[in-house]
Design an enzyme around this catalytic site. Structure first.
Site, PDB file in Angstrom:
ATOM      1  N   CYS A 270       0.925  -1.513   0.059  1.00  9.70           N
ATOM      2  CA  CYS A 270      -0.016  -0.029   0.027  1.00  9.70           C
ATOM      3  C   CYS A 270       0.718   1.395  -0.070  1.00  9.70           C
ATOM      4  O   CYS A 270       0.627   1.872  -1.008  1.00  9.70           O
ATOM      5  CB  CYS A 270      -1.030   0.106   1.326  1.00  9.70           C
ATOM      6  SG  CYS A 270      -1.999  -1.306   1.088  1.00  9.70           S
TER       7      CYS A 270
HETATM    8  N1  LIG Z   1      -2.566  -5.715   2.034  1.00  9.89           N
HETATM    9  C1  LIG Z   1      -3.063  -4.523   2.539  1.00  9.89           C
HETATM   10  O1  LIG Z   1      -2.807  -4.501   3.491  1.00  9.89           O
HETATM   11  C2  LIG Z   1      -4.049  -3.790   1.655  1.00  9.89           C
HETATM   12  C3  LIG Z   1      -4.909  -2.778   2.575  1.00  9.89           C
HETATM   13  C4  LIG Z   1      -5.730  -2.115   1.975  1.00  9.89           C
HETATM   14  C5  LIG Z   1      -5.980  -2.065   0.407  1.00  9.89           C
HETATM   15  N2  LIG Z   1      -5.198  -2.916  -0.187  1.00  9.89           N
HETATM   16  C6  LIG Z   1      -5.527  -3.093  -1.560  1.00  9.89           C
HETATM   17  O2  LIG Z   1      -6.412  -4.242  -1.873  1.00  9.89           O
HETATM   18  C7  LIG Z   1      -6.104  -4.859  -3.020  1.00  9.89           C
HETATM   19  C8  LIG Z   1      -5.653  -6.241  -2.831  1.00  9.89           C
HETATM   20  O3  LIG Z   1      -4.516  -6.246  -2.036  1.00  9.89           O
HETATM   21  P1  LIG Z   1      -4.062  -7.810  -1.452  1.00  9.89           P
HETATM   22  O4  LIG Z   1      -2.946  -7.130  -0.492  1.00  9.89           O
HETATM   23  O5  LIG Z   1      -5.343  -8.169  -0.926  1.00  9.89           O
HETATM   24  O6  LIG Z   1      -3.483  -8.482  -2.346  1.00  9.89           O
HETATM   25  P2  LIG Z   1      -3.227  -9.979  -2.727  1.00  9.89           P
HETATM   26  O7  LIG Z   1      -2.118 -10.171  -3.662  1.00  9.89           O
HETATM   27  O8  LIG Z   1      -2.801 -10.621  -1.065  1.00  9.89           O
HETATM   28  O9  LIG Z   1      -4.459 -10.660  -3.065  1.00  9.89           O
HETATM   29  C9  LIG Z   1      -5.033 -10.497  -4.567  1.00  9.89           C
HETATM   30  C10 LIG Z   1      -5.498 -11.888  -4.789  1.00  9.89           C
HETATM   31  O10 LIG Z   1      -6.169 -11.634  -6.167  1.00  9.89           O
HETATM   32  C11 LIG Z   1      -5.907 -12.763  -6.856  1.00  9.89           C
HETATM   33  N3  LIG Z   1      -6.018 -12.487  -8.287  1.00  9.89           N
HETATM   34  C12 LIG Z   1      -5.387 -11.736  -9.044  1.00  9.89           C
HETATM   35  N4  LIG Z   1      -5.887 -11.383 -10.265  1.00  9.89           N
HETATM   36  C13 LIG Z   1      -7.105 -11.965 -10.167  1.00  9.89           C
HETATM   37  C14 LIG Z   1      -8.188 -12.393 -11.488  1.00  9.89           C
HETATM   38  N5  LIG Z   1      -8.058 -11.670 -12.330  1.00  9.89           N
HETATM   39  N6  LIG Z   1      -9.336 -12.957 -10.910  1.00  9.89           N
HETATM   40  C15 LIG Z   1      -9.297 -13.604  -9.612  1.00  9.89           C
HETATM   41  N7  LIG Z   1      -8.380 -13.432  -8.799  1.00  9.89           N
HETATM   42  C16 LIG Z   1      -7.135 -12.568  -9.176  1.00  9.89           C
HETATM   43  C17 LIG Z   1      -4.676 -13.288  -6.527  1.00  9.89           C
HETATM   44  O11 LIG Z   1      -4.362 -14.594  -6.887  1.00  9.89           O
HETATM   45  C18 LIG Z   1      -4.372 -12.998  -5.131  1.00  9.89           C
HETATM   46  O12 LIG Z   1      -4.941 -14.128  -4.288  1.00  9.89           O
HETATM   47  C19 LIG Z   1      -4.951  -3.785  -3.619  1.00  9.89           C
HETATM   48  O13 LIG Z   1      -5.416  -2.888  -4.412  1.00  9.89           O
HETATM   49  C20 LIG Z   1      -4.244  -3.231  -2.507  1.00  9.89           C
HETATM   50  O14 LIG Z   1      -3.576  -1.908  -2.695  1.00  9.89           O
HETATM   51  C21 LIG Z   1      -4.501  -3.789   0.483  1.00  9.89           C
END
Ligand SMILES: NC(=O)c1ccc[n+]([C@@H]2O[C@H](COP(=O)([O-])OP(=O)(O)OC[C@H]3O[C@@H](n4cnc5c(N)ncnc54)[C@H](O)[C@@H]3O)[C@@H](O)[C@H]2O)c1
Length: 429
Positions: A270
């Site tokens: 993030c």
């Molecule tokens: N990690 C954090 O602390 C956090 C906090 C707030 C916001 N975010 C935001 O949330 C979003 C997700 O982050 P995250 O940390 O959960 O990511 P992550 O990488 O942990 O999880 C994303 C998941 O999406 C899956 N994926 C990718 N493309 C796909 C598709 N086309 N169809 C289905 N599944 C698909 C991946 O396999 C993965 O399991 C990002 O935009 C991030 O900036 C993250």
């Protein structure tokens, strides 16, 4: 039955696309609220773990996943055609940066393409992935309306930023207020009904653009303030002032001050990334985000500074980094998590490797790592021996910090984990 009614009486079927750090806790929370939830992911291992009732995210208890799965409330699939059976879909896929620091929207677009194929009247789609203001209206809405349906009338579209803070013991998905902005007032209303069922407080805003900007303000606020305090740390070191003591005293002010702490740089998916989504978009309006660029510059220079401190520490023993045995404690980007995406500890390892150091590390959450040419396995804290310098890169709970200055010839402490320890072989930021 109208979707809002279905949401209020928990009869709506909810889909969550992307079962990572954001999507898994959200899917579990919806299932616990009584909804029938299907998680969608392209990663088969996550899908089978979830279906076996096991959590792969530290903040989500396997017991909670198993209870939801066994109750028939939660399941996962790689089969995107099942999206057609969903009443509401949350998109939680990654939004990384390209090497050029431009947004990589490919995951969001690919998820939206799948939804567009199975879009049906009455469906709600909410984007949760952090992104630049305008994404929902400029990227998603046209993709869905190209199917001949009108937003706010035939289907509903909203943006709701995720605020999950991994390893935070006080705030979780349920008790963290959720900002929601719809494309139209009806979209806001329906999306608010979805979250009100599973989250204690919903904060409606007037548009998707405002909701997108809220998240970027929050993360830019952190990036800039961390950049400021990192610069104060560099300055204080030059002026022979203990920056940690300064912050501790400053934070006694009961108003108008909020403590931020220096460190080896930004990490995670993030804070180091999201502000650049904003500066990229602002540039299209001819606006230069100077704070974001400056904070990125200062924060990005911190691993170099840590290496400089290691070099200064070794110098007191007439040693060079080249050939020195340097051990890092903590590789994850923050304490008590296993996530090492963008972790500054990885940059430190790379910089030390290029300078010829012999490297090793301990991180109970990261059993092995491969970063460029550096390929290492975590070794138990007790087994660390014969090193020239220990570097506290992440302050996980459970390390025996007090013993480190006695056990190792030099300790470089980037997190103030050895606060109050007066040993002369400790080098702070
Ligand atoms: N990690 C954090 O602390 C956090 C906090 C707030 C916001 N975010 C935001 O949330 C979003 C997700 O982050 P995250 O940390 O959960 O990511 P992550 O990488 O942990 O999880 C994303 C998941 O999406 C899956 N994926 C990718 N493309 C796909 C598709 N086309 N169809 C289905 N599944 C698909 C991946 O396999 C993965 O399991 C990002 O935009 C991030 O900036 C993250």
């Amino acid at each position: 039955m109208h979707l809002k009614e279905k949401l209020e009486n928990r009869q709506a079927r909810i889909g969550v696309i992307g079962l990572g750090y954001v999507g898994l806790p959200l899917a579990v929370e919806f299932a616990r609220a009584g909804f029938d939830v299907t998680g969608f992911d392209v990663d088969e291992s996550k899908v089978s773990e979830l279906n076996a009732g096991r959590s792969y995210i530290l903040d989500v208890r396997s017991e909670d996943v198993a209870n939801c799965v066994n109750a028939g409330k939660l399941r996962a699939t790689t089969e995107m055609s099942k999206l057609g059976e969903m009443d509401a879909v949350d998109i939680c896929v990654p939004t990384p940066l390209r090497k050029t620091k431009d947004p990589d929207m490919s995951y969001v677009v690919s998820a939206a393409e799948q939804i567009a194929r199975y879009l049906h009247p009455g469906m709600l789609i909410v984007l949760e992935s952090t992104t630049y203001p305008g994404t929902t209206a400029e990227v998603l809405q046209p993709m869905f309306e190209a199917r001949g349906l009108t937003v706010g009338k035939d289907f509903y579209l909203a943006f709701s930023p995720e605020r999950v803070d991994p390893a935070n013991e006080k705030f979780n998905t349920r008790n963290t207020p959720k900002v929601v902005g719809g494309t139209t007032p009806v979209c806001s209303d329906v999306a608010a009904a979805l979250y009100s069922a599973a989250v204690d407080t919903v904060v409606p805003v007037s548009s998707t653009q405002v909701a997108e900007m809220v998240k970027l303000l929050e993360n830019t606020f952190r990036a800039v303030n961390i950049g400021l305090v990192n610069e104060i740390a560099l300055m204080s070191h030059r002026m022979n002032i203990d920056v940690w003591e300064v912050i501790d005293a400053a934070k006694t002010k009961p108003f108008g001050f909020m403590p931020f702490y220096p460190g080896p740089g930004l990490g995670g998916h993030c804070i180091p990334i999201d502000p650049f989504y904003l500066s990229w978009k602002a540039k299209q309006s001819g606006f230069e985000c100077r704070f974001i660029e400056l904070a990125g510059h200062v924060n990005g220079s911190m691993p170099e500074y840590v290496v400089e401190r290691i070099s200064e520490a070794l110098n007191t023993k007439k040693k060079a980094i080249n050939g020195a045995r340097i051990h890092l404690f903590g590789i994850a980007y923050k304490k008590d998590v296993s996530d090492m995406r963008e972790s500054p500890a990885l940059d430190i390892l790379q910089l030390l490797h290029r300078r010829g150091a012999e490297l090793s590390y301990t991180d109970p959450y990261v059993p092995s790592l491969q970063e460029g040419e550096v390929c290492l396995q975590s070794i138990a804290e007790d087994a660390v021996d014969g090193i020239d310098c220990a570097v506290i890169a992440t302050d996980h709970k459970g390390f025996n910090y007090a013993a480190m200055p006695g056990r190792f010839p030099l300790v470089v402490d980037t997190r103030n984990a050895l606060k109050g320890n007066a040993a002369t072989n400790i080098f702070r930021l």
